[in-house]
Design an enzyme around this catalytic site. Structure first.
Site, short mmCIF file in Angstrom:
data_model
loop_
_atom_site.label_atom_id
_atom_site.label_comp_id
_atom_site.label_asym_id
_atom_site.label_seq_id
_atom_site.Cartn_x
_atom_site.Cartn_y
_atom_site.Cartn_z
N ARG A 87 0.83 -1.21 0.00
CA ARG A 87 0.00 0.00 0.00
C ARG A 87 0.86 1.26 0.00
O ARG A 87 0.53 2.26 -0.65
CB ARG A 87 -0.96 0.02 1.20
CG ARG A 87 -2.05 -1.02 1.12
CD ARG A 87 -2.98 -0.72 -0.08
NE ARG A 87 -3.99 -1.74 -0.17
CZ ARG A 87 -4.17 -2.55 -1.22
NH1 ARG A 87 -3.40 -2.45 -2.27
NH2 ARG A 87 -5.11 -3.45 -1.22
N GLU A 90 2.00 1.57 -3.39
CA GLU A 90 0.87 2.05 -4.19
C GLU A 90 0.70 3.56 -4.03
O GLU A 90 0.44 4.27 -5.01
CB GLU A 90 -0.40 1.33 -3.76
CG GLU A 90 -1.63 1.71 -4.54
CD GLU A 90 -2.87 0.97 -4.07
OE1 GLU A 90 -3.68 0.62 -4.93
OE2 GLU A 90 -3.03 0.75 -2.85
N SER A 113 15.67 15.27 0.53
CA SER A 113 16.74 14.43 1.05
C SER A 113 16.17 13.27 1.85
O SER A 113 15.21 13.42 2.60
CB SER A 113 17.66 15.25 1.96
OG SER A 113 18.63 14.42 2.55
#
Length: 146
Positions: A87, A90, A113
């Site tokens: 997830r 995703e 960064s």
């Protein structure tokens, strides 16, 4: 001691002592996310927290050097199968381009960064279902021309 052996020793000691990552981090006086990452081999510790961790978990002497060793940060390049990690993957897949556009519109051409960086995970109680709050805070690094 190899990093993979160190990680296994830490996880076994953590489980046998009934400790949480949060309690270990509190003992070391550091961020839960950073301590967990270092214990999983993705960051190095300086001498003081490494000594505290070794004492807390009764780790072998060889663990100290491995904890302080600079890691090679690699991960599997395939799509993750664990549902929680998937997830997050995703989220980057769906919102990565959007984040890039918004960050570069606000800051200019550059990156966030992951070295001068902090990451926090919090729980927000909600009557409709508890919420996961992930906060990433990284220094902006502009690209330079030469």
């Amino acid at each position: 001691m190899k990093k993979i052996d160190l990680v296994e020793a830490i996880i076994l000691a953590k489980k046998s002592k009934g400790l949480s990552w949060e309690s270990i981090a509190a003992e070391l006086g550091a961020s839960t996310v950073w301590v967990t990452s270092a214990c999983l081999g993705m960051n190095s510790m300086s001498k003081e927290p490494a000594q505290k961790l070794c004492a807390l978990l009764n780790l072998p002497d060889a663990a100290m050097a491995s904890l302080m060793e600079y890691p090679t940060k690699t991960w599997d390049q395939s799509i993750p199968q664990d549902p929680l990690i998937y997830r997050l993957y995703e989220v980057v897949g769906v919102y990565g381009e959007t984040l890039k556009e918004v960050i570069q519109e606000k800051f200019g051409d550059g990156i966030m960064s992951a070295i001068d960086f902090s990451l926090e995970v919090d729980k927000e109680e909600n009557p409709k279902g508890d919420r996961v709050v992930v906060t990433m805070n990284g220094k902006f690094l502009p690209y330079k021309a030469w």
